[in-house]
Structures are given as structure tokens and as C-alpha cells.
Design an enzyme around this catalytic site. Structure first.
Site, PDB file in Angstrom:
ATOM      1  N   CYS A   1       0.736  -0.679  -0.436  1.00 48.49           N
ATOM      2  CA  CYS A   1      -0.667  -0.155   0.319  1.00 48.49           C
ATOM      3  C   CYS A   1       0.899   1.050  -0.138  1.00 48.49           C
ATOM      4  CB  CYS A   1      -1.037   0.173   1.065  1.00 48.49           C
ATOM      5  SG  CYS A   1      -2.351   0.930   0.905  1.00 48.49           S
TER       6      CYS A   1
ATOM      7  N   HIS B   1      -3.845  -4.771   0.961  1.00 44.18           N
ATOM      8  CA  HIS B   1      -3.425  -5.071   2.155  1.00 44.18           C
ATOM      9  C   HIS B   1      -3.143  -6.756   2.376  1.00 44.18           C
ATOM     10  CE1 HIS B   1      -2.879  -1.197   3.961  1.00 44.18           C
ATOM     11  NE2 HIS B   1      -3.879  -1.210   3.786  1.00 44.18           N
TER      12      HIS B   1
ATOM     13  N   GLU C   1      -1.590  -8.357   3.700  1.00 50.11           N
ATOM     14  CA  GLU C   1      -1.179  -8.874   5.165  1.00 50.11           C
ATOM     15  C   GLU C   1      -2.282  -9.507   6.035  1.00 50.11           C
ATOM     16  OE1 GLU C   1      -1.169  -5.960   4.387  1.00 50.11           O
ATOM     17  OE2 GLU C   1      -1.886  -4.610   5.920  1.00 50.11           O
TER      18      GLU C   1
END
Ligand code: MN
Length: 255
Positions: free
Chosen positions: A116, A223, A225
């Protein structure tokens, strides 16, 4: 030895509204980044935004890999623009640290994975520019909502990955749905980087260095993660970064 992966963090200030001064200042990083690195076999170390070139150089010298995490808008002065009214809050200490750290990290050929804001910082550090505010500056098309009210791991829009790109090989697919909560995005791509994934409205959703075997630099706008539990493609990104960091550590030890 497992490779040491630096994870950038932000400076979070709690304000005392009565005294009108910071009540406390904290280093803050989403633990999903830490978990993502650890699950991939790396040793995560959270990096506070500290001042000065010497500190950044010392930190860079200790790392095998760098994960640039998500967060606030980047100060547009880093790509030669004055701020527009739609620019959100910036964190000057974090901007300065990450740009300085990247200078030393890139010079040493340390593998960098940007997520990001991390992709955006990477692009700017290499000479590219950003949309300061995607919805007011990227015109001529109908933008998909690159923001979501649903939980952060839920997909928001589709992404098409370029055939023949290195990230397509890493993720093992060319079409996926990703989460999306970003205010800024890549505008002009930096020299050396290649755009390798787009959303249907044309927003850059991933970029990579033209040859990852020469220099492992890759960034995604979504994102990843937060989506690790939804598909192997997101975990594969962390794994590829940690593997590249491991190779870098071995090369460094042999030198
Ligand atoms: Mn998006």
C-alpha cells in the site's frame, strides 16, 4: 540463520485535548505484517522512524530484507509537488525515515517488499510520482471505490496481473480479488519499475523491478498482510520476499 526483515512503523501521537500537547508518542505497526514475515520464515523487527542518515544507514546495514508497511499519505514535496487540499494527514518523521532508509537499502541491494503506502514510498524513492488524492486527481474514468467499510480481509475489487510478470509466477495466478483502502496511488512509475497489475479502472495495483533476480523490489497496492488467510497468493508474496532476503544474506556472508 533466518533472514532479518525490517518492518516499518508509524509514529502515533495521543493528544491531550485539554493541555493541547502530546500525551504520549508510540511506535505503531499492524501485527499482521509481523505475522506475515514470521509465517514465511523470516525474523521480523519493527523499525521506529528515527532521525538522521547515520541511524538509517546503521539500520540498513543490519537488515536482510525490508517490508514497507501501509499508512498515511506521503508528503508530496518528496516528488516535487505542493500539497493539494485533499491531501490527508502526513507523518513527517516517518516520511523522512523511510525515504532515507530506502536510499541505503537500495544501494545495498536489500530485497524490498512494499505494501500500500509501501509501494507508493518505493515508487517515489526511485523517482516516480503519486496521485495525492485518487478520487479528485484521476479523472476520465469512473473509479472503483478504493475504500471499504467491510472487514479489511474482504475483497473489494478485481485485479488483473500481467502475463509473464514475475509477480504472476510468485502468486501463481493472474486474476484475483483484493481488499482496497488507499487514498493515494502510483501516478508516474519510477525508472526501473514495471507496472504488473491493474484494477479494472486502471489504478496501478502492483509494480516490480524489471529483474527480480538482479534486485528484488516489489510492491502491491492492496493489503496482502490482511488477506493471508484468504488465499496462498498473498502468503506467497511474503514467502518470495523472505526467500530473496535469505539469498541476499548468503551472498553478503560470502562476500
Ligand atoms: Mn485498490
Amino acid at each position: 540463520m533466518a533472514p532479518l526483515i525490517g518492518v516499518t512503523a508509524t509514529l502515533k501521537e495521543d493528544l491531550d485535548t485539554v493541555a493541547e500537547r502530546p500525551l504520549g508518542r508510540y511506535v505503531r505497526a499492524d501485527f499482521d505484517y509481523v505475522d506475515g514475515v514470521a509465517e514465511a520464515g523470516g525474523v521480523p523487527i519493527v523499525l521506529p522512524p528515527v532521525a538522521g542518515s547515520e541511524a538509517a544507514e546503521t539500520i540498513a546495514g543490519s537488515l536482510d530484507g525490508l517490508l514497507l508497511s501501509g499508512g498515511s499519505d506521503l508528503d508530496p514535496s518528496y516528488y516535487g509537488e505542493a500539497p493539494i487540499p485533499e491531501l490527508n494527514v502526513t507523518v513527517p518523521e516517518r516520511d523522512a525515515f523511510e525515504i532515507e532508509l530506502l536510499k541505503h537499502v537500495l544501494r545495498r541491494g536489500i530485497p524490498v517488499f512494499g505494501i500500500c503506502r509501501g509501494l507508493q514510498v518505493l515508487n517515489v524513492a526511485l523517482g516516480g510520482t503519486l496521485y495525492q488524492d485518487l478520487s479528485s486527481q484521476m479523472d476520465g474514468i469512473v473509479l472503483l471505490g478504493h475504500r471499504q467499510e467491510t472487514p479489511k480481509w474482504e475483497p473489494k475489487h478485481e485485479v488483473e496481473v500481467d502475463a509473464g510478470s514475475q509477480i504472476a509466477g510468485i502468486m501463481g495466478l493472474r486474476e484475483l480479488k483484493v481488499n482496497s483502502y488507499h487514498h493515494q496511488a502510483v501516478k508516474d512509475l519510477a525508472p526501473g519499475l514495471v507496472t504488473v497489475a491493474h484494477s479494472p479502472d486502471g489504478v496501478v495495483e502492483a509494480a516490480e523491478y524489471w529483474d527480480l533476480s538482479e534486485c528484488w523490489i516489489l510492491g502491491v497496492q492492496w493489503h496482502a498482510e490482511a488477506m493471508r488467510s484468504t488465499g496462498a497468493e498473498h502468503r506467497n508474496l511474503f514467502a518470495a520476499h523472505v526467500e530473496a532476503a535469505q539469498r541476499h544474506a548468503l551472498r553478503r556472508a560470502a562476500a
